[in-house]
Design a protein around this motif. Structure first.
Motif, PDB file in Angstrom:
ATOM      1  N   VAL A 226      18.779  32.851  28.232  1.00  0.00           N
ATOM      2  CA  VAL A 226      20.084  33.497  28.138  1.00  0.00           C
ATOM      3  C   VAL A 226      19.946  34.950  28.572  1.00  0.00           C
ATOM      4  O   VAL A 226      19.098  35.687  28.055  1.00  0.00           O
ATOM      5  CB  VAL A 226      20.655  33.431  26.708  1.00  0.00           C
TER       6      VAL A 226
ATOM      7  N   THR B 131      22.300  38.409  30.762  1.00  0.00           N
ATOM      8  CA  THR B 131      23.644  38.916  31.028  1.00  0.00           C
ATOM      9  C   THR B 131      23.979  38.827  32.510  1.00  0.00           C
ATOM     10  O   THR B 131      23.149  38.475  33.344  1.00  0.00           O
ATOM     11  CB  THR B 131      23.790  40.382  30.586  1.00  0.00           C
TER      12      THR B 131
ATOM     13  N   GLU C 178      21.649  31.007  31.469  1.00  0.00           N
ATOM     14  CA  GLU C 178      22.957  31.104  30.823  1.00  0.00           C
ATOM     15  C   GLU C 178      23.343  32.573  30.803  1.00  0.00           C
ATOM     16  O   GLU C 178      22.666  33.397  30.188  1.00  0.00           O
ATOM     17  CB  GLU C 178      22.886  30.559  29.394  1.00  0.00           C
ATOM     18  N   ARG C 179      24.438  32.943  31.468  1.00  0.00           N
ATOM     19  CA  ARG C 179      24.843  34.353  31.562  1.00  0.00           C
ATOM     20  C   ARG C 179      25.911  34.686  30.527  1.00  0.00           C
ATOM     21  O   ARG C 179      26.778  33.865  30.214  1.00  0.00           O
ATOM     22  CB  ARG C 179      25.359  34.672  32.960  1.00  0.00           C
ATOM     23  N   THR C 180      25.852  35.942  30.039  1.00  0.00           N
ATOM     24  CA  THR C 180      26.833  36.440  29.078  1.00  0.00           C
ATOM     25  C   THR C 180      27.335  37.800  29.533  1.00  0.00           C
ATOM     26  O   THR C 180      26.862  38.370  30.510  1.00  0.00           O
ATOM     27  CB  THR C 180      26.201  36.605  27.681  1.00  0.00           C
TER      28      THR C 180
ATOM     29  N   TYR D 187      25.818  39.919  22.602  1.00  0.00           N
ATOM     30  CA  TYR D 187      26.443  38.755  23.222  1.00  0.00           C
ATOM     31  C   TYR D 187      25.390  37.739  23.654  1.00  0.00           C
ATOM     32  O   TYR D 187      25.629  36.528  23.621  1.00  0.00           O
ATOM     33  CB  TYR D 187      27.309  39.183  24.398  1.00  0.00           C
TER      34      TYR D 187
ATOM     35  N   GLU E  39      24.553  35.948  20.440  1.00  0.00           N
ATOM     36  CA  GLU E  39      25.614  35.011  20.068  1.00  0.00           C
ATOM     37  C   GLU E  39      25.513  33.711  20.857  1.00  0.00           C
ATOM     38  O   GLU E  39      25.648  32.622  20.292  1.00  0.00           O
ATOM     39  CB  GLU E  39      26.985  35.658  20.280  1.00  0.00           C
ATOM     40  N   ARG E  40      25.255  33.812  22.170  1.00  0.00           N
ATOM     41  CA  ARG E  40      25.112  32.610  22.988  1.00  0.00           C
ATOM     42  C   ARG E  40      23.859  31.826  22.585  1.00  0.00           C
ATOM     43  O   ARG E  40      23.856  30.592  22.567  1.00  0.00           O
ATOM     44  CB  ARG E  40      25.042  32.989  24.467  1.00  0.00           C
TER      45      ARG E  40
ATOM     46  N   ALA F  25      24.622  30.010  19.366  1.00  0.00           N
ATOM     47  CA  ALA F  25      25.588  28.935  19.566  1.00  0.00           C
ATOM     48  C   ALA F  25      24.963  27.743  20.279  1.00  0.00           C
ATOM     49  O   ALA F  25      25.288  26.578  19.990  1.00  0.00           O
ATOM     50  CB  ALA F  25      26.788  29.451  20.358  1.00  0.00           C
ATOM     51  N   GLY F  26      24.051  28.012  21.229  1.00  0.00           N
ATOM     52  CA  GLY F  26      23.459  26.935  22.015  1.00  0.00           C
ATOM     53  C   GLY F  26      22.101  26.474  21.540  1.00  0.00           C
ATOM     54  O   GLY F  26      21.524  25.548  22.121  1.00  0.00           O
TER      55      GLY F  26
ATOM     56  N   TYR G 169      19.300  28.258  21.676  1.00  0.00           N
ATOM     57  CA  TYR G 169      18.253  28.766  22.557  1.00  0.00           C
ATOM     58  C   TYR G 169      17.406  29.792  21.812  1.00  0.00           C
ATOM     59  O   TYR G 169      17.903  30.475  20.911  1.00  0.00           O
ATOM     60  CB  TYR G 169      18.864  29.400  23.802  1.00  0.00           C
TER      61      TYR G 169
END
Length: 448
Positions: free
Chosen positions: A283, A285, A304-306, A312, A315-316, A319-320, A322
């Motif tokens: 993950v 940005t 996975e970009r945020t 942030y 948070e990803r 949630a996932g 990772y």
């Protein structure tokens, strides 16, 4: 309701100027105290850490007054890295943690970051609610319920042991000569102690804070001093932290720098090979280099970009499911070990890779070929909204057309300073320069 006070990483600004005044810090402490004491049924705790800025004394006292006025008991850690606050908040069964720091910013700035009882940074929703309480005012504790405050002397030692515990068992840094640049910041004692205790020969830079020299010509945003020291001392590697030690840059034995993207690429491949990378993804940005994304694709991994901001990224990750993420700027988040970016922890992971593979730093710091990338900043004044200007919108559209799918364009407001950041990537450097300059010129014209 949108956040007005909080940016991408807490509240930040020039000390003794709005919003970073002692008066606002007191009110913010009271609002946060009331938010985390909603049931009012028991004693509640807050841990407060800080970096080495002179203004840290002022904000530490103001926040303490605010929290105790709502019945919170305050534990003062003194100068510790930001990740230490994330660690010690749940460890000490506190309801909230606070770090007083402006990270990589100069000494005249300061900031206030909050951590929840789980050690993770607060959500946007929680920050909105704290802002509401600050605006509307809070109910203070009765006089016999005012909180107490005390100093905690062993906070950094608890953190040191946790960081060392993440270093692979059976490995030693014996025989490695390491330059450590602590930016005259929060890790000025912690980082050299940990490296020495793990066996390294340590060459210290930026370990003499005086309240005014944090990040001054040193640290992760000014690596030249450390690079010169690496070469002069014949060191194997350099580790450059920022003022609150939540980000890192790695220097190889020639003094060449590797940013967070290279370090994340190395770790993602290594962890995937060892079966330790959860979810088959890293993950990062929108600022991370396109070369990193292509490299991960070749490894059968995903990027996975945020939005920009390590909160942030976290948070990803949560949630996932990772366990590895971070930012190009050097925030590396490893949720198996920490709740936020940890520069020292990430540096130790790199040193472990050197020991395990027997390779030089230069052999590990170039895991992919980055796309040419250019970032320019345009400062604007309060009340201006240059991105809403029609000419700026047209310049952005034209720039995207020039890239024609062979690069990326990213325009955003900084979350910590009044800046418009214009970043582009392209395989063609001439196109890259023309693209960024055309947008920058339009934004500058809109600020006149």
């Amino acid at each position: 309701m949108k956040r007005k006070l909080f940016g991408t990483d807490g509240v930040r600004g020039k000390a003794n100027s709005h919003p970073m005044t002692a008066e606002l810090a007191l009110r913010l402490g009271a609002a946060a105290g009331r938010y985390f004491r909603r049931d009012g049924s028991r004693a509640h705790r807050v841990v407060i850490g800080k970096d080495t800025r002179l203004s840290g004394y002022m904000f530490e006292n103001a926040l303490t007054a605010g929290f105790t006025s709502t019945g919170m008991n305050v534990f003062l850690l003194g100068p510790v890295p930001t990740p230490a606050v994330g660690l010690l908040t749940p460890s000490m069964r506190a309801d909230v943690g606070v770090m007083i720091s402006a990270s990589h910013n100069p000494a005249e700035d300061n900031g206030i970051k909050f951590f929840g009882p789980d050690g993770f940074k607060l959500s946007d929703e929680a920050e909105v609610e704290i802002e509401r309480l600050l605006t509307e005012g809070v109910e203070l504790a009765q006089s016999h319920n005012i909180g107490r405050a005390k100093r905690i002397d062993d906070g950094r030692f608890r953190y040191n042991e946790r960081v060392k515990g993440a270093f692979p068992r059976g490995l030693s840094l014996q025989g490695l000569k390491v330059v450590i640049d602590c930016a005259n910041g929060a890790a000025y004692r912690t980082a050299p102690e940990v490296l020495w205790e793990l066996g390294a020969e340590v060459i210290e830079i930026g370990t003499s804070p005086n309240g005014l020299n944090i990040n001054e010509k040193c640290g992760s945003t000014h690596v030249d001093t450390a690079a010169s020291a690496v070469v002069a001392h014949g060191a194997d590697v350099g580790i450059c932290l920022d003022g609150d030690a939540d980000r890192v840059m790695i220097l190889d034995e020639t003094g060449a720098v590797a940013d967070g993207d290279q370090l994340m690429g190395l770790m993602a491949k290594s962890w995937a090979d060892q079966g330790k990378l959860t979810g088959g993804a890293l993950v990062a940005t929108v600022m991370s280099n396109l070369g990193l994304e292509r490299f991960l694709d070749d490894q059968g991994l995903r990027l996975e970009r945020t939005s920009v901001g390590d909160r942030y990224v976290v948070e990803r990750m949560r949630a996932g499911g990772y366990n590895l993420g971070g930012e190009q700027s050097g925030h590396i988040v490893m949720t198996d070990f920490a709740t936020t970016g940890d520069g020292l922890l990430a540096g130790l992971q790199f040193l472990a890779a050197m020991v395990e593979t027997g390779k030089k730093a230069s052999e590990l710091t170039r895991v992919f070929e980055p796309f040419p990338q250019l970032l320019k900043n345009v400062r604007y004044s309060d009340g201006q909204s240059p991105l809403e200007d029609g000419n700026v919108a047209r310049a952005i559209a034209d720039a995207e057309a020039k890239l024609n799918g062979n690069g990326r364009l990213l325009i955003r407001k900084s979350g910590t300073e009044p800046l418009i950041r214009v970043m582009a990537e392209s395989v063609d450097e001439a196109v890259l320069n023309a693209t960024v300059d055309s947008v920058v010129d339009a934004v500058q014209a809109a600020t006149l």
